[in-house]
Design a protein around this motif. Structure first.
Motif, short mmCIF file in Angstrom:
data_model
loop_
_atom_site.label_atom_id
_atom_site.label_comp_id
_atom_site.label_asym_id
_atom_site.label_seq_id
_atom_site.Cartn_x
_atom_site.Cartn_y
_atom_site.Cartn_z
N GLU A 1 0.82 -1.21 0.00
CA GLU A 1 0.00 0.00 0.00
C GLU A 1 0.85 1.26 0.00
O GLU A 1 0.52 2.24 -0.65
CB GLU A 1 -0.94 0.00 1.22
CG GLU A 1 -2.04 -1.03 1.13
CD GLU A 1 -3.00 -0.93 2.29
OE1 GLU A 1 -4.14 -1.43 2.16
OE2 GLU A 1 -2.62 -0.37 3.34
N HIS B 1 -3.31 4.03 -6.64
CA HIS B 1 -4.43 3.95 -5.70
C HIS B 1 -5.69 4.56 -6.33
O HIS B 1 -6.80 4.05 -6.13
CB HIS B 1 -4.09 4.69 -4.41
CG HIS B 1 -3.28 3.87 -3.44
ND1 HIS B 1 -3.81 2.80 -2.76
CD2 HIS B 1 -1.99 3.97 -3.05
CE1 HIS B 1 -2.89 2.27 -1.96
NE2 HIS B 1 -1.76 2.97 -2.14
N ALA C 1 -4.70 7.43 -1.74
CA ALA C 1 -4.14 8.20 -2.86
C ALA C 1 -3.84 9.63 -2.40
O ALA C 1 -2.77 10.17 -2.72
CB ALA C 1 -5.13 8.22 -4.02
N HIS D 1 -9.16 3.50 -0.90
CA HIS D 1 -8.06 3.78 -1.83
C HIS D 1 -8.01 5.25 -2.23
O HIS D 1 -6.93 5.78 -2.51
CB HIS D 1 -8.18 2.88 -3.06
CG HIS D 1 -7.70 1.47 -2.82
ND1 HIS D 1 -6.37 1.12 -2.82
CD2 HIS D 1 -8.39 0.34 -2.54
CE1 HIS D 1 -6.25 -0.17 -2.56
NE2 HIS D 1 -7.47 -0.67 -2.38
N TYR E 1 0.36 7.24 -5.79
CA TYR E 1 -1.01 7.72 -5.55
C TYR E 1 -1.88 7.50 -6.80
O TYR E 1 -3.09 7.28 -6.70
CB TYR E 1 -1.00 9.18 -5.11
CG TYR E 1 -0.91 10.21 -6.21
CD1 TYR E 1 -2.06 10.75 -6.79
CD2 TYR E 1 0.33 10.66 -6.66
CE1 TYR E 1 -1.98 11.70 -7.79
CE2 TYR E 1 0.41 11.62 -7.66
CZ TYR E 1 -0.74 12.13 -8.22
OH TYR E 1 -0.66 13.08 -9.22
N TRP F 1 2.77 1.63 -3.48
CA TRP F 1 1.98 2.07 -4.63
C TRP F 1 2.10 3.58 -4.77
O TRP F 1 2.21 4.31 -3.80
CB TRP F 1 0.52 1.71 -4.44
CG TRP F 1 0.17 0.28 -4.71
CD1 TRP F 1 1.03 -0.75 -4.83
CD2 TRP F 1 -1.15 -0.23 -4.86
NE1 TRP F 1 0.34 -1.92 -5.05
CE2 TRP F 1 -1.01 -1.63 -5.08
CE3 TRP F 1 -2.42 0.31 -4.83
CZ2 TRP F 1 -2.10 -2.46 -5.27
CZ3 TRP F 1 -3.51 -0.51 -5.03
CH2 TRP F 1 -3.35 -1.89 -5.24
#
Length: 222
Positions: free
Chosen positions: A103, A111, A134, A130, A108, A106
């Motif tokens: 998480e 996401h 983000a 999510h 943004y 990743w």
């Protein structure tokens, strides 16, 4: 018509009787008596504190009103701060929004893509999660806060407050729903999701536009 007028006259006569007017006068007199005693007590207190002044109850009245007004205003301010802090305590101090390495690794944008895919499938609850992540990682990318797995939303709020107090307040409200979704098993309806998404996407566009404006050659030339 005559019956209504007669009834009205009888009611007025009843209200004008001594027992009713006396009760009104007694109530009014009781309040006035209390106020006079309060002014006399305060005048005596001022006289003890400042013997050279020797204030009368007439002088003590306005001063006492001023003091009472200050006390009331102070109590209102304290109550406002209390409820404000109590409201903020609803943001979990133990809740960590980033629960896994993937998480935080990743971008943004990823996401946001995941949020769009979940929205298309009708999973508004996970899409909400999510969207918030983000926004969080976008702020991390802009170095307005530092995202870490062990950090809580309260810590992010505190970091963001040092950069921009208004942003921190907006982040706080978004984090509340995120906590309810992640830890309170809150199911997000489409109306709630639409508003949440609109708020985050508008914020991302605003900050991105501001950043591009600040970094433009025209801005640097100025």
């Amino acid at each position: 018509m005559m019956n209504e007028r007669q009834a009205s006259d009888e009611l007025e006569a009843i209200l004008n009787r001594n027992e009713y007017t006396a009760y009104y006068d007694d109530s009014k007199g009781l309040l006035a008596t209390w106020w006079e005693k309060a002014k006399e007590w305060f005048a005596d207190l001022l006289s003890d504190l400042f013997p050279s002044i020797a204030p009368t109850s007439a002088v003590a009245g306005p001063i006492l009103i001023g003091i009472l007004a200050v006390v009331v205003i102070t109590l209102c301010i304290m109550a406002g701060l209390f409820f404000r802090n109590r409201r903020r305590s609803g943001l979990g101090h133990e809740h960590k929004p980033l629960q896994a390495l993937d998480e935080i690794n990743w971008s943004y944008q990823k996401h946001l893509s995941e949020a769009q895919a979940l929205e298309a499938s009708g999973n508004y609850t996970l899409s909400t999660r999510h969207l918030f992540l983000a926004l969080l990682l976008y702020f991390h990318e802009k170095e307005w806060l530092v995202a870490r797995i062990w950090k809580t939303n309260w810590e992010y709020y505190d970091e963001l407050r040092k950069v921009n107090h208004q942003w921190a307040e907006r982040f706080f409200h978004l984090a509340l729903l995120f906590d309810e979704v992640t830890y309170g098993e809150h199911i997000v309806a489409i109306e709630e999701f639409t508003q949440y998404k609109s708020t985050i996407m508008r914020w991302l566009r605003e900050t991105e536009t501001e950043t591009e404006t600040e970094q433009s050659p025209e801005a640097e030339g100025r």
